[in-house]
Design an enzyme around this catalytic site. Structure first.
Site, mmCIF file in Angstrom:
data_model
loop_
_atom_site.group_PDB
_atom_site.id
_atom_site.type_symbol
_atom_site.label_atom_id
_atom_site.label_comp_id
_atom_site.label_asym_id
_atom_site.label_seq_id
_atom_site.Cartn_x
_atom_site.Cartn_y
_atom_site.Cartn_z
ATOM 1 N N HIS A 86 1.111 -4.233 7.964
ATOM 2 C CA HIS A 86 0.163 -2.899 7.874
ATOM 3 C C HIS A 86 -0.649 -2.844 9.115
ATOM 4 O O HIS A 86 -0.413 -3.246 10.216
ATOM 5 C CB HIS A 86 -0.661 -3.011 6.625
ATOM 6 C CG HIS A 86 0.182 -3.383 5.490
ATOM 7 N ND1 HIS A 86 0.826 -2.568 4.717
ATOM 8 C CD2 HIS A 86 0.423 -4.574 4.842
ATOM 9 C CE1 HIS A 86 1.606 -3.090 3.730
ATOM 10 N NE2 HIS A 86 1.229 -4.490 3.733
ATOM 11 N N GLU A 108 -6.159 -5.437 3.735
ATOM 12 C CA GLU A 108 -5.006 -6.293 3.943
ATOM 13 C C GLU A 108 -4.746 -6.420 5.512
ATOM 14 O O GLU A 108 -4.569 -7.335 6.249
ATOM 15 C CB GLU A 108 -3.815 -5.967 3.061
ATOM 16 C CG GLU A 108 -2.554 -6.894 3.549
ATOM 17 C CD GLU A 108 -1.486 -6.676 2.666
ATOM 18 O OE1 GLU A 108 -1.289 -5.424 2.069
ATOM 19 O OE2 GLU A 108 -0.456 -7.150 2.735
ATOM 20 N N HIS A 117 1.557 -11.185 5.550
ATOM 21 C CA HIS A 117 0.894 -10.268 4.646
ATOM 22 C C HIS A 117 0.168 -10.814 3.571
ATOM 23 O O HIS A 117 -0.239 -12.141 3.553
ATOM 24 C CB HIS A 117 2.176 -9.757 3.966
ATOM 25 C CG HIS A 117 2.747 -8.532 4.514
ATOM 26 N ND1 HIS A 117 2.598 -7.282 4.426
ATOM 27 C CD2 HIS A 117 4.006 -8.699 5.736
ATOM 28 C CE1 HIS A 117 3.439 -6.480 5.135
ATOM 29 N NE2 HIS A 117 4.142 -7.354 6.231
ATOM 30 N N GLU A 166 3.231 -14.083 2.367
ATOM 31 C CA GLU A 166 2.339 -13.748 1.867
ATOM 32 C C GLU A 166 1.179 -14.793 1.400
ATOM 33 O O GLU A 166 1.528 -15.531 0.666
ATOM 34 C CB GLU A 166 2.499 -13.182 0.251
ATOM 35 C CG GLU A 166 3.778 -12.102 0.267
ATOM 36 C CD GLU A 166 3.087 -10.526 0.498
ATOM 37 O OE1 GLU A 166 1.852 -10.486 0.648
ATOM 38 O OE2 GLU A 166 3.741 -9.569 0.631
#
Lengths: 152, 708
Positions: B513, B529, B591, B653
């Site tokens: 992101h 995030e 992430h 993640e």
């Protein structure tokens, strides 16, 4: 009477009970949830009903399964073994969820749509367009999804 | 002394003039200067060139015009020579088509029609015609440098020329030899720089120049590294974030770097037939001499005429990092027909083949001892492409992966008589979806490996472990293929590029992101995030650099990697482009997970290509161990960035932003450190650490050490 009971029922499009698959949060475990549907629902009408129920969530609200963002709408068209599910509404603007929920959404959608006989593939479109991922998402949806997509 | 030399040279010129006027030349006229044989080494582009007859005359190196070493040297820089015994002229055609002409007895050569004086003229010694090497090197636009009492001829980056074409900017970089290059892209809020590096190339054009061509604002050309094997970097400053592709031009001595605002513009500007992001270290395919008792029967008939002897030392090593010396099944020096560019193939023509990606079988594996080392011979059903890597000291493992290949039969462990070889394995490294056969060699010291087809048997690939250690500057990776013989009719610029994994020292980190896409939020903890992923990525970058890796970040600030107004797919592709264009060894996307429920917690590592599962599992294990986060396992899933990157790729993640416990951890600096250290440890465990130059100790990363 006994003979009649042993006679196979004629093939009927009526499906009094179907499964909508929800996906548990934080895992890829599916929760098949039975629903009764109107006997007149077949084909794309049945698929639209199933997906509408998936978007609406379980009959008893719970936070243990992944759910599409509120305000998401969907329409389903069928062609051969391919169901095209067009998602619109809030999910078409920006997805702010996490990866596991994102996978769960598409896994539940794919399993639900392919629970109808003859449908094996699900092409997701967003607001009428085939796109690589959800806006803000990571999971690829530009090719038809199948149950094998989610096989480990 | 100088006077004596000059008197000698004058006498030589007179004698040569006399002999030339008495043409035709015959061996009986053996008047000429003294040629003192020398063992001095000659290196071109990191590759040692073995001359059969290298001598010193008047203090300068000379060689016979038909010496295999001269042919190899010319081939390395994309040139070729034409000379017939008894004639007075030697014509050498450079890679760019310019003609260099030497005339026996004349101390002026012609370079593209312009006379250029030389210290002394080409001469006969006995029946042999000798050429002075240094003037020839200069005529080839090679820098001349001393090295261990020998000579290093260094190709040069000679020009950097920008232009605007429609919506894209194109920077053409020209060299004096076929180019191989690496690209990297640094992106920050204030600066956007695209750097194209040319290992083995020097430059006399160092400096900065402004550019007023579209997206580019300036170019800085600099040279670094050892003089014998320098690297020239061209850094192009950009007005804003951009995507780019690079492709060869013509015979390969030039590259066009196409810079566009986004991938769509780039694709529109780049012809579909043009290979993008070609930045390969091409292993020149060699022809290994047939073994006296070659076990596997050659699947193709031997040539009618005996293969001209190629001295085992005439073609050296895995050292060449660059396109060069393309040895076809037709040995170097054979034919001498100027119309057959047997020694002038560009790197891309190495990649050119009518069907380069057809799956082939390896039907036989054998090992035999050669005078120069141990040779592993693989018998193939057709042409294959391969990639090899060699780690540096102290882990000197070597492996060669053959793409699109299936090993018939079980994996094999082979024996070598070389004391420093612990193990040789040939195995099916991957089968689905990619078929890869790996030849791995575990030595106890640095090894030099030659790769090539067997003389007279182009469907046999020989991998020869040399008795001798590699050169200090030997390359650590390269690619090549066995379908070089198909090159002549294949237009180089129309062939697709093989995926490039050209830089085994480079890892690309992708902080998920950023910019217009903040990702998930936890307002209660003040966590975004895109900020957390960047924070972890920066710590990971430091850890990996401490291990000795080169690292490129897809972003190092809070911005979109691609066009902020572009689509999500363009944004994701832009991240893949960074890694693909850089030829990274690994791609790691960072992430933070999230859920509609606050219950889920823990970390997961995703992979897509089945071959990446081991990487994912190793990183996951080490991240869990280092950070204590709940282990949610590794999962195969089709995330865009790990699908569209061409190297081993994972998406981590780290934890759940939506879970109070995890969010508490994510707000702690110490936890972010631990996560980064764990991922870095996993990469080290999986790769064995970054390759390092032979003879240099690899920086060690102490277990559990905090980031520097």
């Amino acid at each position: 009477m006994a003979a009649a009971a042993c006679t196979p029922k004629p093939q009927s499009p009526v499906q009094p009970e179907v499964n909508v698959y929800f996906c548990k949060v934080g895992s890829d475990a599916l929760v098949p949830t039975p629903f009764s549907v109107d006997k007149s629902l077949v084909g794309s009408r049945l698929e639209n009903a199933l997906v509408a129920q998936l978007l609406a969530g379980p009959a008893v609200p719970t936070s243990t399964v992944v759910q599409f963002p509120a305000g998401t709408t969907a329409t389903v068209d069928l062609e051969g073994d391919l169901a095209t599910v067009d998602l619109n509404g809030s999910i078409a603007k920006a997805y702010r969820g996490g990866a596991s929920d994102e996978i769960g959404l598409f896994k539940s959608l794919t399993y639900t749509v392919t629970s109808v006989g003859g449908i094996a593939r699900v092409q997701v479109t967003i607001a009428g367009r085939k796109v690589p991922t959800l806006p803000g998402g990571e999971f690829e949806i530009d090719e038809p999804l199948t149950r094998e997509t989610f096989a480990q | 002394m100088t006077a004596i030399v000059w008197i000698g040279r004058v006498l030589l010129a007179l004698l040569c003039a006399l002999t030339c006027s008495l043409a035709p030349l015959t061996p009986a006229i053996a008047l000429g200067p003294m040629v003192t044989p020398t063992q001095a080494q000659v290196w071109v582009l990191g590759r040692q060139i073995a001359f059969a007859h290298l001598g010193i005359t008047y203090g300068d190196p000379v060689t016979q015009v038909d010496d295999p070493g001269l042919h190899a040297m010319l081939a390395t820089v994309g040139a070729r020579s034409s000379w017939q015994p008894g004639t007075r002229f030697v014509a050498i055609t450079r890679g760019d088509g310019k003609l260099i002409t030497f005339t026996l007895g004349s101390d002026a050569m012609s370079v593209d029609g312009v006379p250029v004086s030389m210290p002394f003229a080409p001469f006969n010694s006995g029946p042999e015609l000798y050429l002075p090497l240094v003037p020839l090197a200069k005529a080839l636009d090679l820098g001349v440098r001393g090295f261990r009492g020998g000579y290093v001829f260094v190709p040069q980056i000679v020009s950097v020329t920008p232009r605007r074409e429609g919506s894209v900017t194109i920077v053409r970089i020209e060299g004096s030899a076929p180019l191989t290059w690496h690209s990297s892209y640094a992106n920050s809020a204030r600066a956007h720089t695209l750097t194209v590096s040319f290992p083995g190339f020097g430059t006399d054009a160092a400096g900065s120049q402004p550019i007023a061509a579209g997206l580019a604002t300036g170019a800085d050309v600099s040279e670094s590294g050892p003089p014998g094997y320098p690297t020239t970097a061209v850094s192009i400053s950009l007005k804003h974030a951009a995507t780019f592709a690079s492709h060869r031009v013509g015979a390969g001595a030039a590259v066009d770097v196409v810079i566009a605002r986004d991938s769509a513009q780039l694709r529109a500007a780049t012809p579909a037939s043009t290979p993008s992001s070609v930045h390969v270290a091409v292993t020149p395919l060699q022809t290994l001499p047939a073994m006296p008792k070659n076990t596997p029967a050659p699947p193709t008939p031997a040539p009618a005429s005996p293969s001209p002897a190629i001295e085992p030392t005439a073609l050296t090593s895995s050292s060449p990092v660059v396109p060069s010396g393309v040895a076809t099944a037709e040995p170097l020096g054979a034919g001498a027909s100027p119309s057959v560019p047997s020694s002038s193939a560009s790197p891309l023509s190495l990649l050119a083949s009518p069907s380069p990606l057809t799956m082939q079988k390896i039907t036989d594996v054998s090992v035999a001892e050669a005078p120069t080392g141990t040779r592993i011979t693989l018998t193939l059903t057709g042409p294959v492409a391969f990639e090899w890597h060699r780690l540096g000291d102290p882990d000197d493992r070597y492996w060669l992966d053959i793409d699109r290949a299936v090993l018939v039969g079980a994996a094999q462990t082979l024996q070598s008589k070389l004391a420093f070889i612990k193990e040789i394995k040939v195995s099916q490294h991957a089968l689905d979806p990619d078929q890869v056969v790996r030849v791995s060699i575990t030595p106890t010291q640095a090894i030099d490996v030659r790769v090539g087809t067997i003389a007279g048997s182009p469907n046999q690939l020989g991998i020869e472990i040399e008795n001798q250690p590699p050169a200090p500057d030997a390359a650590l990776a390269g690619i090549g293929n066995t379908f070089v013989t198909a090159q002549a009719s294949a237009p180089p610029s129309t062939q697709p590029a093989l995926p490039a994994r050209a830089d085994p020292t480079l890892i690309v980190i992708d902080p998920g992101h950023g910019g217009s896409d903040p990702g998930s939020l936890n307002t209660g903890y003040g966590l975004t995030e895109s900020h957390v992923t960047l924070d972890i990525a920066e710590r990971l970058e430091a850890d990996l650099k401490h291990q000795g890796w080169h690292v490129v970040m897809t972003r190092d600030g809070d911005y979109d990697v691609g066009d902020p107004n572009g689509t999500d797919a363009q944004e994701l592709q832009a991240r893949c482009d960074v890694a693909n264009a850089a030829g990274a060894r690994l791609f790691v996307s960072v992430h933070i997970n999230s859920s509609v429920s606050s219950a889920p917690n823990g970390g997961t590592t995703y992979y897509w290509h089945p071959t990446d599962r081991a990487l994912a599992q190793t990183v996951q294990n080490d991240m869990i161990t280092a950070s204590g986060i709940t282990d949610d396992g590794v999962i195969r899933n089709n995330f865009y960035v790990i699908h569209h990157t061409m190297m081993p790729s994972i998406l981590v993640e780290v934890a759940y932003l939506s879970n109070p416990h995890d969010a508490t951890l994510l707000a702690r600096q110490s936890f972010l450190d631990q996560v980064a250290a764990g991922i870095a440890r996993g990469i080290a465990d999986f790769t064995g650490g970054p390759p390092s130059p032979v003879g240099q100790a690899r920086p060690q990363h102490p277990p559990g050490a905090p980031k520097p």
